[in-house]
Design a protein around this motif. Structure first.
Motif, PDB file in Angstrom:
ATOM      1  N   ASP A  62      21.352 -23.651 -33.824  1.00  0.00           N
ATOM      2  CA  ASP A  62      20.309 -24.595 -33.392  1.00  0.00           C
ATOM      3  C   ASP A  62      20.545 -25.199 -32.014  1.00  0.00           C
ATOM      4  OD1 ASP A  62      18.956 -24.157 -35.774  1.00  0.00           O
ATOM      5  OD2 ASP A  62      20.008 -25.781 -36.816  1.00  0.00           O
ATOM      6  N   VAL A  63      20.988 -24.388 -31.057  1.00  0.00           N
ATOM      7  CA  VAL A  63      21.078 -24.828 -29.666  1.00  0.00           C
ATOM      8  C   VAL A  63      19.951 -24.105 -28.937  1.00  0.00           C
ATOM      9  CG1 VAL A  63      22.510 -24.851 -27.583  1.00  0.00           C
ATOM     10  CG2 VAL A  63      23.569 -25.144 -29.823  1.00  0.00           C
ATOM     11  N   SER A  64      19.180 -24.862 -28.144  1.00  0.00           N
ATOM     12  CA  SER A  64      17.995 -24.277 -27.503  1.00  0.00           C
ATOM     13  C   SER A  64      18.377 -23.194 -26.501  1.00  0.00           C
ATOM     14  CB  SER A  64      17.195 -25.377 -26.794  1.00  0.00           C
ATOM     15  OG  SER A  64      17.888 -25.798 -25.635  1.00  0.00           O
ATOM     16  N   GLU A  65      17.427 -22.267 -26.292  1.00  0.00           N
ATOM     17  CA  GLU A  65      17.663 -21.189 -25.332  1.00  0.00           C
ATOM     18  C   GLU A  65      17.881 -21.741 -23.927  1.00  0.00           C
ATOM     19  OE1 GLU A  65      15.086 -17.781 -25.224  1.00  0.00           O
ATOM     20  OE2 GLU A  65      14.866 -17.800 -27.412  1.00  0.00           O
ATOM     21  N   ASP A  66      17.165 -22.811 -23.587  1.00  0.00           N
ATOM     22  CA  ASP A  66      17.319 -23.420 -22.262  1.00  0.00           C
ATOM     23  C   ASP A  66      18.731 -23.955 -22.070  1.00  0.00           C
ATOM     24  OD1 ASP A  66      14.743 -22.844 -21.595  1.00  0.00           O
ATOM     25  OD2 ASP A  66      13.943 -24.854 -22.021  1.00  0.00           O
ATOM     26  N   GLU A  67      19.258 -24.578 -23.116  1.00  0.00           N
ATOM     27  CA  GLU A  67      20.616 -25.118 -23.032  1.00  0.00           C
ATOM     28  C   GLU A  67      21.636 -23.984 -22.858  1.00  0.00           C
ATOM     29  OE1 GLU A  67      23.479 -28.197 -25.512  1.00  0.00           O
ATOM     30  OE2 GLU A  67      21.404 -27.938 -26.156  1.00  0.00           O
ATOM     31  N   ILE A  68      21.425 -22.895 -23.575  1.00  0.00           N
ATOM     32  CA  ILE A  68      22.315 -21.743 -23.454  1.00  0.00           C
ATOM     33  C   ILE A  68      22.241 -21.173 -22.039  1.00  0.00           C
ATOM     34  CG2 ILE A  68      22.698 -19.353 -24.220  1.00  0.00           C
ATOM     35  CD1 ILE A  68      21.886 -20.316 -27.042  1.00  0.00           C
ATOM     36  N   LYS A  69      21.008 -21.062 -21.503  1.00  0.00           N
ATOM     37  CA  LYS A  69      20.839 -20.568 -20.124  1.00  0.00           C
ATOM     38  C   LYS A  69      21.570 -21.477 -19.139  1.00  0.00           C
ATOM     39  CE  LYS A  69      18.205 -16.890 -19.613  1.00  0.00           C
ATOM     40  NZ  LYS A  69      19.081 -15.757 -19.806  1.00  0.00           N
ATOM     41  N   ASP A  70      21.461 -22.799 -19.346  1.00  0.00           N
ATOM     42  CA  ASP A  70      22.139 -23.748 -18.459  1.00  0.00           C
ATOM     43  C   ASP A  70      23.657 -23.544 -18.510  1.00  0.00           C
ATOM     44  OD1 ASP A  70      19.742 -24.822 -17.706  1.00  0.00           O
ATOM     45  OD2 ASP A  70      19.876 -26.593 -19.019  1.00  0.00           O
TER      46      ASP A  70
END
Length: 183
Positions: free
Chosen positions: A145-153
């Motif tokens: 449950d970690v957002s894709e945007d956070e992973i990209k960051d």
């Protein structure tokens, strides 16, 4: 800095520090006490770093002098230096050991520069492997449950770190190469 990034930054820092330490052991024609840093001397049955057994000085630009704290250690130190791979024959007067560094030939300098570049490349590969490990770990976060945007960051942060360390390694390789080629 994000805690998840900090771990990988520390690993990259260690990789860079190891490279700089290795560069210190490469002799560039002048005496540098770091060339002795990997030598271990049999000190009463225990392999002990040479720096802990005596005082190492540079009385002249191409001479290292080792003065053991115990004169009985001269032979053991001499033996350790001869069995090491630094390629310099020690001479002693019973109290101190002298290592005279010969002038490097042009060919030997070029070989040393190749070696420096090879070590630099190996360090860059290690940095990139750390980046890959970080990205793999971040992809697994997507299942938690970690957002894709956070992973990209996070991936972008690690990429910036990777670029910074690769640039630092290139700079260190260039400086060491210049030092070796300077006559």
């Amino acid at each position: 800095m994000d805690e998840r990034i900090k771990t990988y930054d520390q690993k990259m820092t260690k990789t860079y520090a190891n490279l700089i330490e290795e560069f210190g052991t490469i002799r560039a024609g002048r005496a540098n006490p770091n060339v002795l840093s990997k030598i271990r001397v049999d000190y009463y049955g225990t392999p002990t770093p040479l720096q802990q057994i005596g005082n190492i000085t540079v009385p002249e630009p191409r001479v290292l002098q080792i003065q053991p704290w115990e004169s009985s250690m001269v032979k053991a130190i001499e033996k350790a230096i001869m069995t090491s791979d630094i390629g310099i024959h020690p001479s002693n007067d019973g109290r101190v050991i002298r290592l005279v560094f010969p002038e490097l030939t042009e060919e030997r300098r070029k070989d040393l520069v190749k070696d420096v570049k090879k070590k630099g490349e190996a360090a860059k590969v290690a940095i990139r492997n750390i980046r890959r490990d970080a990205n793999d770990a971040f992809k697994k976060l997507g299942k938690q449950d970690v957002s894709e945007d956070e992973i990209k960051d996070l991936q972008n942060e690690v990429q910036k770190l990777t670029e910074k360390y690769v640039k630092d390694i290139d700079k260190a390789v260039e400086e060491k190469s210049k030092e070796i080629l300077t006559v």
